[in-house]
Design an enzyme around this catalytic site. Structure first.
Site, mmCIF file in Angstrom:
data_model
loop_
_atom_site.group_PDB
_atom_site.id
_atom_site.type_symbol
_atom_site.label_atom_id
_atom_site.label_comp_id
_atom_site.label_asym_id
_atom_site.label_seq_id
_atom_site.Cartn_x
_atom_site.Cartn_y
_atom_site.Cartn_z
ATOM 1 N N LYS A 157 0.845 -1.181 0.000
ATOM 2 C CA LYS A 157 0.000 0.000 0.000
ATOM 3 C C LYS A 157 0.887 1.239 0.000
ATOM 4 O O LYS A 157 2.011 1.137 0.497
ATOM 5 C CB LYS A 157 -0.952 0.039 1.190
ATOM 6 C CG LYS A 157 -0.364 -0.246 2.578
ATOM 7 C CD LYS A 157 0.791 0.527 3.103
ATOM 8 C CE LYS A 157 0.709 1.993 3.357
ATOM 9 N NZ LYS A 157 1.974 2.568 3.888
ATOM 10 N N TYR A 245 -4.645 3.703 6.079
ATOM 11 C CA TYR A 245 -5.095 2.678 7.022
ATOM 12 C C TYR A 245 -6.476 3.042 7.569
ATOM 13 O O TYR A 245 -7.313 2.172 7.801
ATOM 14 C CB TYR A 245 -4.120 2.543 8.195
ATOM 15 C CG TYR A 245 -2.815 1.892 7.837
ATOM 16 C CD1 TYR A 245 -2.747 0.530 7.555
ATOM 17 C CD2 TYR A 245 -1.634 2.625 7.791
ATOM 18 C CE1 TYR A 245 -1.545 -0.080 7.233
ATOM 19 C CE2 TYR A 245 -0.427 2.031 7.476
ATOM 20 C CZ TYR A 245 -0.386 0.685 7.193
ATOM 21 O OH TYR A 245 0.795 0.081 6.869
#
Ligand code: NDP
Length: 403
Positions: A157, A245
């Site tokens: 990510k 997140y």
């Protein structure tokens, strides 16, 4: 009850009992002396908390691309502990470092590659999966190269620096007939998984509001933070690095994606670290069900927290997405209690082995490229909202309604 006579146990069954060391006295009169164990038979098989690794020839081979802090500190050790996955190759721009790391992890020098020779992985049958752990701006190009070499790809990510790049990665996966997964490790973190179960089962009551804050200090004296202050490489500031997140976690925990967002961002003008990327990012998210959420990210404090505010209980993950030591508590005016205490280390091996398993068994990836694309589209909408200081409305696929 059945009236049928019970079958007489066969000699074969008795023999089985004696072989297992269970029935030697019972069968003593019937069996030949040579069938009775004469020496000690050892201790019984203990009950194991964890299943042992698969035999090496059943594990998938992984190549790790980029030998930086996260790869060496977390990814390579996790591959050593995994059940279904094993490290078989390394890709690096630094040959000396690659040789040192290879020696430490038992990788032969024939399985070391540079970025320019990554395509040669096509000839290496010891590699099934390529794990991209390089700075964000390189994810798309390396992922496409790995698909062209016929491998499956796990990509860190944020998936890429634009939704167009994400789409290119998804298209390359389809063209190669291979799987693409984004490394959202919280989906295998036991406290996060339990929080999702509690919310889905209604244990928190109705959750009308959620909040999530992800902050970490940024220190450009560390090599891993040097590229994070450069917009062309990092793609953005705290929002893309750790605010993601909050975005991914809230959508997963709430089971829906927002249809409108407002946002603002801030960088102290006298701080040389933030001439290209933002320090603090805050946003409000409105969901189709009416649920609201706020998020914040920043590069100053050190905090990673998610709260689901139910009308029976508030579930608090604090820390929510640390490498270890995550905690889940539930509370209201009367009580506050810790829900479970488990190691978070399983999140790394769980993530790796999930991908190996869905490749081997042709299953569904839990965090596919489409999820990474969705999150990058949402990030693009949030930057639009912050720069225009207006609400941005979203379609279900997180594209912006007003273009
Ligand atoms: P590092 O800077 O520590 O490592 C990146 C590595 O990529 C370098 O060591 C280098 O490896 C390689 N690289 C290739 N091109 C460049 C370049 N232009 N500049 C710098 N390095 C380059 O970063 P991190 O390990 O912290 O982050 C790597 C990726 O992992 C990022 O996408 C980040 O978002 C993600 N990440 C994910 C985490 C998670 O919990 N899921 C946690 C931390 C990071 P080499 O010398 O071998 O070529």
């Amino acid at each position: 009850m059945s009236d049928e006579p019970r079958p007489v146990p066969s000699r074969r069954l008795f023999m089985t009992g004696s072989v297992l060391g269970l029935g030697s006295l019972v069968v003593a009169g019937r069996a030949d002396a040579k069938d009775i164990p004469t020496g000690p038979t050892g201790r019984p098989q203990p009950q194991l908390e964890q299943e042992p690794p698969l035999p090496a020839d059943k594990q998938l081979g992984w190549a790790v691309v980029g030998l930086g802090h996260y790869a060496q500190q977390y990814v390579l050790p996790a591959l050593g502990r995994a059940r279904r996955s094993k490290l078989t190759a390394l890709v690096s721009g630094n040959a000396d470092k690659a040789r040192t790391v290879a020696a430490r992890h038992g990788i032969k020098t024939a399985n070391l590659y540079g970025y320019d020779t990554l395509g040669r992985l096509a000839q290496n049958r010891e590699v099934d999966v390529v794990y991209i752990v390089t700075p964000n701006s390189s994810h798309a190009e390396l992922t496409v190269k790995a698909f062209e070499a016929g491998k499956h790809v796990l990509c860190e990510k944020p998936m890429a620096n634009s939704s167009a790049e994400c789409q290119r990665m998804i298209d390359a996966a389809k063209a190669a007939g291979r799987k693409l997964m984004i490394a959202y490790r919280a989906h295998w973190e036991p406290h996060n998984v339990r929080a999702k179960e509690m919310r889905d089962a209604g244990e928190l009551g109705k959750v009308w509001f959620a909040s999530s804050d992800h902050h970490r200090p940024l220190d450009p004296s560390r090599p891993r933070d040097q590229w994070r202050v450069k917009k062309a490489i990092a793609g953005g500031g705290s929002l893309v690095d750790i605010g993601i997140y909050s975005l991914n976690g809230l959508q997963w925990l709430l089971g829906e994606s927002p249809n409108a967002v407002s946002a603002s961002m801030f960088s102290p003008p006298d701080d040389a670290r933030f001439t290209e990327v933002e320090n603090v990012f805050t946003a409000e998210l409105v969901f189709p069900s009416g649920v609201r959420a706020t998020i914040s990210s920043g590069y100053t404090a050190d905090k990673k927290r998610i709260d689901l505010w139910g009308d029976k209980l508030v579930a608090t993950l604090d820390p929510a997405t640390a490498y270890d030591g995550n905690r889940l508590t539930v509370s209201n005016a009367q009580k506050a209690e810790e829900v479970l205490t488990e190691s978070s280390a399983e999140q790394f091996t769980g993530e790796l082995d999930h991908f190996s398993q869905v490749i081997a068994e042709k299953g569904e990836v839990r965090t596919p490229g489409e999820m990474g694309l969705r999150d990058i589209r949402l990030i693009e909408a949030l930057y639009r909202a912050a720069s225009t200081r207006t609400w941005v409305e979203l379609n279900a696929d997180m594209t912006m309604k007003n273009g």
